[in-house]
Design an enzyme around this catalytic site. Structure first.
Site, PDB file in Angstrom:
ATOM      1  CD  GLU A  92     -28.728  -9.530 -96.799  1.00  0.00           C
ATOM      2  OE1 GLU A  92     -28.684  -8.874 -95.743  1.00  0.00           O
ATOM      3  OE2 GLU A  92     -29.349 -10.588 -96.925  1.00  0.00           O
ATOM      4  CB  CYS A 105     -22.495  -3.005 -92.957  1.00  0.00           C
ATOM      5  SG  CYS A 105     -22.214  -4.602 -92.206  1.00  0.00           S
ATOM      6  CB  CYS A 112     -20.779 -17.502 -93.421  1.00  0.00           C
ATOM      7  SG  CYS A 112     -19.496 -17.450 -92.164  1.00  0.00           S
ATOM      8  CB  CYS A 116     -22.887 -18.108 -85.826  1.00  0.00           C
ATOM      9  SG  CYS A 116     -21.116 -17.778 -85.936  1.00  0.00           S
ATOM     10  CB  CYS A 119     -25.699 -16.096 -88.207  1.00  0.00           C
ATOM     11  SG  CYS A 119     -25.189 -15.280 -89.719  1.00  0.00           S
ATOM     12  CB  SER A 211     -18.588 -12.181 -82.856  1.00  0.00           C
ATOM     13  OG  SER A 211     -18.662 -11.366 -83.988  1.00  0.00           O
ATOM     14  CG  LEU A 212     -17.218 -12.201 -75.749  1.00  0.00           C
ATOM     15  CD1 LEU A 212     -15.985 -13.069 -75.921  1.00  0.00           C
ATOM     16  CD2 LEU A 212     -16.878 -11.014 -74.844  1.00  0.00           C
ATOM     17  CG  HIS A 287     -32.191  -7.440 -85.183  1.00  0.00           C
ATOM     18  ND1 HIS A 287     -33.085  -6.472 -84.796  1.00  0.00           N
ATOM     19  CD2 HIS A 287     -30.968  -6.873 -85.156  1.00  0.00           C
ATOM     20  CE1 HIS A 287     -32.424  -5.351 -84.564  1.00  0.00           C
ATOM     21  NE2 HIS A 287     -31.149  -5.573 -84.762  1.00  0.00           N
ATOM     22  CB  CYS A 330     -26.336  -9.882 -91.569  1.00  0.00           C
ATOM     23  SG  CYS A 330     -25.249 -10.009 -92.950  1.00  0.00           S
TER      24      CYS A 330
HETATM   25  S1  SF4 Z   1     -22.285 -14.585 -87.559  1.00  0.00           S
HETATM   26 FE1  SF4 Z   1     -20.684 -14.090 -89.044  1.00  0.00          FE
HETATM   27  S2  SF4 Z   1     -19.232 -15.786 -88.833  1.00  0.00           S
HETATM   28 FE2  SF4 Z   1     -21.129 -16.487 -87.866  1.00  0.00          FE
HETATM   29  S3  SF4 Z   1     -22.215 -17.598 -89.508  1.00  0.00           S
HETATM   30 FE3  SF4 Z   1     -22.932 -15.456 -89.537  1.00  0.00          FE
HETATM   31  S4  SF4 Z   1     -21.652 -14.453 -91.058  1.00  0.00           S
HETATM   32 FE4  SF4 Z   1     -20.628 -16.359 -90.478  1.00  0.00          FE
END
Ligand code: SF4
Length: 345
Positions: A92, A105, A112, A116, A119, A211-212, A287, A330
């Site tokens: 995307e 973006c 990935c 996380c 995500c 990213s914290l 989100h 995302c």
């Molecule tokens: S937040 Fe970023 S690093 Fe973490 S799983 Fe999603 S795409 Fe990967």
């Protein structure tokens, strides 16, 4: 035989290309000029190279640009494009217009491996690294390409887990022989990969966003497994010891989850932890993602969180939610597309 793509090659690689077809080394700059300044679609348009050499080039190479396969548009003007990569995977790319700004973006990987917990891209698993061609094609083939003012590497994937190709794409974006963009208009995001952060900081002049999501080790580890081997303490030490000039910005992304990381203890620890680092925190509203129990705090809580951090001297802003009606999270659209393939739709 599949031809090699010229688009996405850095100058040194283009010099190798000229050698292979018997062109003088200076022709590499001419080719870069056609690729990155004159926006050609075909090698035969490179009219300052002899016809014979263009034919030789065309026998082995192609420009290598391709259009997105679909677009979804939000009522707020945000657009999400799907690009097909690595034969049968989807990534995307978001186009986010905002008054005088227009941001793209970019994705750097298909899927990935970082996992996380919040995500959707992470839930897809890892399908592969994007080449510099596939990263920059998102930029060049975007229908709104000519309007772009800013670039963020915050789409699918962890850019520092694909550092060689990401660095190549940045080189093309900021070099005089490439697009000549200012590095201050480009931000690369990472979840804090210790081994690559130093290399990125030394080899690039672009902004860095980390990213914290929590100032506490254990809590962050539950949200982001990368914390097990890449601790907050370690990457903050790198940031503290790096000599940022005034041009370069470091920011921390902080997704707010209701009742999880939006409390006064988090504010206090964030302020303590970032004390002395010239930075900004961007608060992002979570989100929701199908199948996950996390919720977003209400706007009042988000505002209070921001004000409390600002009062403690940490410059904090709230990132406006964009494209909520088209799946702002995302990875959502590509997951749907990927599932269609699995089901044979
Ligand atoms: S937040 Fe970023 S690093 Fe973490 S799983 Fe999603 S795409 Fe990967």
């Amino acid at each position: 035989m599949q031809k090699e793509k010229l688009y996405g090659k850095i100058l040194d690689e283009l010099i190798d290309v000229t050698r292979r077809v018997g062109l003088p080394g200076f022709a590499a700059k001419q080719i870069a000029d056609w690729l990155y300044k004159k926006d050609i679609q075909s090698i035969m348009e490179m009219t300052n190279i002899s016809k014979k050499k263009r034919e030789l080039l065309s026998a082995e190479y192609e420009i290598g640009l391709y259009d997105p396969v679909s677009v979804t548009e939000s009522t707020d003007g945000t657009k999400k494009y799907l690009y097909k990569v690595l034969n049968d995977k989807y990534i995307e790319t978001a186009f986010i217009p905002d008054k005088a700004r227009a941001t793209i973006c970019l994705s750097s990987q298909a899927g990935c491996k970082m996992g996380c917990i919040f995500c959707l891209t992470g839930k897809q698993g890892f399908h592969g690294n994007l080449s510099s061609n596939e990263i920059l094609n998102q930029f060049r083939s975007l229908p709104e390409y000519s309007k772009l003012t800013n670039i963020v590497y915050m789409g699918m994937g962890e850019p520092l887990d694909n550092l060689p190709e990401v660095l190549k794409s940045l080189d093309i974006l900021i070099s005089d022989w490439g697009y000549g963009w200012s590095p201050t208009r480009i931000t690369v995001s990472t979840i804090g990969m210790i081994n690559s952060i130093k290399e990125f900081l030394n080899k690039s002049r672009c902004h860095l966003a980390i990213s914290l999501h929590s100032p506490f080790d254990e809590e962050r580890r539950r949200l982001m497994p990368v914390q097990k081997t890449n601790t907050l303490k370690e990457f903050l030490e790198i940031i503290r010891n790096f000599d940022f000039n005034n041009q370069r910005r470091i920011s921390f992304e902080y997704i707010l989850f209701k009742g999880l990381n939006d409390t006064p203890i988090h504010i206090k620890e964030l302020a303590r932890m970032l004390n002395g680092i010239k930075c900004r925190i961007n608060l992002i509203r979570y989100h929701s993602i199908p199948g996950l129990q996390y919720q977003s705090p209400d706007i009042k809580t988000i505002n209070s969180f921001k004000e409390a951090l600002n009062a403690k001297g940490i410059l904090t802003t709230i990132r406006a939610s964009r494209g909520v009606d088209i799946g702002a999270a995302c990875g959502l659209l590509s997951t749907i597309e990927q599932n269609k393939i699995k089901k044979g739709c």
